[in-house]
Scaffold this motif. Structure first.
Motif, mmCIF file in Angstrom:
data_model
loop_
_atom_site.group_PDB
_atom_site.id
_atom_site.type_symbol
_atom_site.label_atom_id
_atom_site.label_comp_id
_atom_site.label_asym_id
_atom_site.label_seq_id
_atom_site.Cartn_x
_atom_site.Cartn_y
_atom_site.Cartn_z
ATOM 1 N N MET A 24 -0.306 -7.888 -5.821
ATOM 2 C CA MET A 24 -0.442 -6.502 -6.273
ATOM 3 C C MET A 24 0.528 -6.171 -7.400
ATOM 4 N N LEU A 25 1.694 -6.785 -7.398
ATOM 5 C CA LEU A 25 2.692 -6.470 -8.418
ATOM 6 C C LEU A 25 2.521 -7.291 -9.695
ATOM 7 N N GLN A 43 1.869 -8.891 -1.648
ATOM 8 C CA GLN A 43 2.749 -8.016 -2.430
ATOM 9 C C GLN A 43 2.889 -8.575 -3.845
ATOM 10 N N ASP A 66 -4.869 3.561 0.445
ATOM 11 C CA ASP A 66 -4.082 2.596 -0.324
ATOM 12 C C ASP A 66 -2.586 2.849 -0.172
ATOM 13 N N ALA A 67 -2.192 4.106 -0.194
ATOM 14 C CA ALA A 67 -0.763 4.430 -0.057
ATOM 15 C C ALA A 67 -0.244 4.002 1.313
ATOM 16 N N TRP A 103 8.413 -12.198 -4.941
ATOM 17 C CA TRP A 103 7.639 -12.199 -3.694
ATOM 18 C C TRP A 103 6.923 -13.531 -3.499
ATOM 19 N N TYR A 154 -7.747 -2.680 -0.638
ATOM 20 C CA TYR A 154 -6.918 -1.956 -1.595
ATOM 21 C C TYR A 154 -7.747 -1.584 -2.817
ATOM 22 N N ALA A 193 -1.601 1.666 3.238
ATOM 23 C CA ALA A 193 -1.662 0.207 3.305
ATOM 24 C C ALA A 193 -0.520 -0.424 2.512
ATOM 25 N N GLN A 194 -0.204 0.157 1.369
ATOM 26 C CA GLN A 194 0.865 -0.415 0.544
ATOM 27 C C GLN A 194 2.223 -0.273 1.228
ATOM 28 N N ARG A 195 2.467 0.863 1.866
ATOM 29 C CA ARG A 195 3.727 1.029 2.601
ATOM 30 C C ARG A 195 3.814 0.046 3.768
ATOM 31 N N LEU A 246 2.225 -2.827 4.035
ATOM 32 C CA LEU A 246 2.333 -4.189 3.494
ATOM 33 C C LEU A 246 3.755 -4.469 3.012
ATOM 34 N N LEU A 247 4.362 -3.499 2.345
ATOM 35 C CA LEU A 247 5.735 -3.673 1.880
ATOM 36 C C LEU A 247 6.696 -3.850 3.057
#
Length: 157
Positions: free
Chosen positions: A119-120, A116, A94-95, A131, A87, A97-99, A101-102
């Motif tokens: 990252m947040l 998660q 990244d977009a 999380w 990431y 991977a983030q989707r 991962l979520l």
């Protein structure tokens, strides 16, 4: 010898030659050159000013990069395989991977929930804690340790 002045620039003034009625002879010093009036002192001052400017810009950027958070590559160390995407290295990846991962975290994967939360954390501490708690409820050791560390800090409350 007839020399050209800077106020009357003609196409002939571009070349380093003076036009005389009898011959073309080279200029000793071009009157239109920006270095014609530059003395040694002015040249040294200009170079020192440039050097100070470059040093100040370098210090500014060093300070900017000193405050950036560490990348996930430095956090995971030697556990990275050749086909793994980190990431922060590619915005397009990244977009995706983030989707992914979520979605994985929402399905209940404790490792994805912990990631998660990581990252947040810099953006939304309340959501990151949610999380972390979800991952810790499933026994994720990293999430349990991170929750303990965050709860020990007085500013996290």
């Amino acid at each position: 010898m007839m020399e050209l002045s800077c106020s009357a620039i003609t196409p002939y003034a571009i070349t380093p030659y003076a036009i005389t009625p009898y011959a073309i002879t080279p200029f000793r010093h071009s009157p239109c050159s920006p270095l014609a009036s530059m003395t040694r002192k002015n040249l040294i001052l200009a170079l020192l000013s440039l050097l100070v400017f470059v040093v100040l810009i370098a210090l500014f950027w060093r300070d900017q990069f000193a405050h950036t958070p560490p990348s996930l590559r430095s956090l995971v160390g030697d556990q990275i395989e050749g086909d793994m995407q980190i990431y922060g290295e590619s915005p397009r990846q990244d977009a995706l991977a983030q989707r992914a991962l979520l979605a994985d975290a929402q399905r209940g994967n404790p490792d994805a929930q912990f990631m998660q939360g990581m990252m947040l954390e810099p953006v939304d501490m309340k959501e990151a804690m949610r999380w972390y708690e979800a991952a810790a409820a499933q026994g994720d050791e990293g999430a349990i340790a991170r929750l303990q560390a965050l709860r020990a800090q007085p500013s996290a409350r």
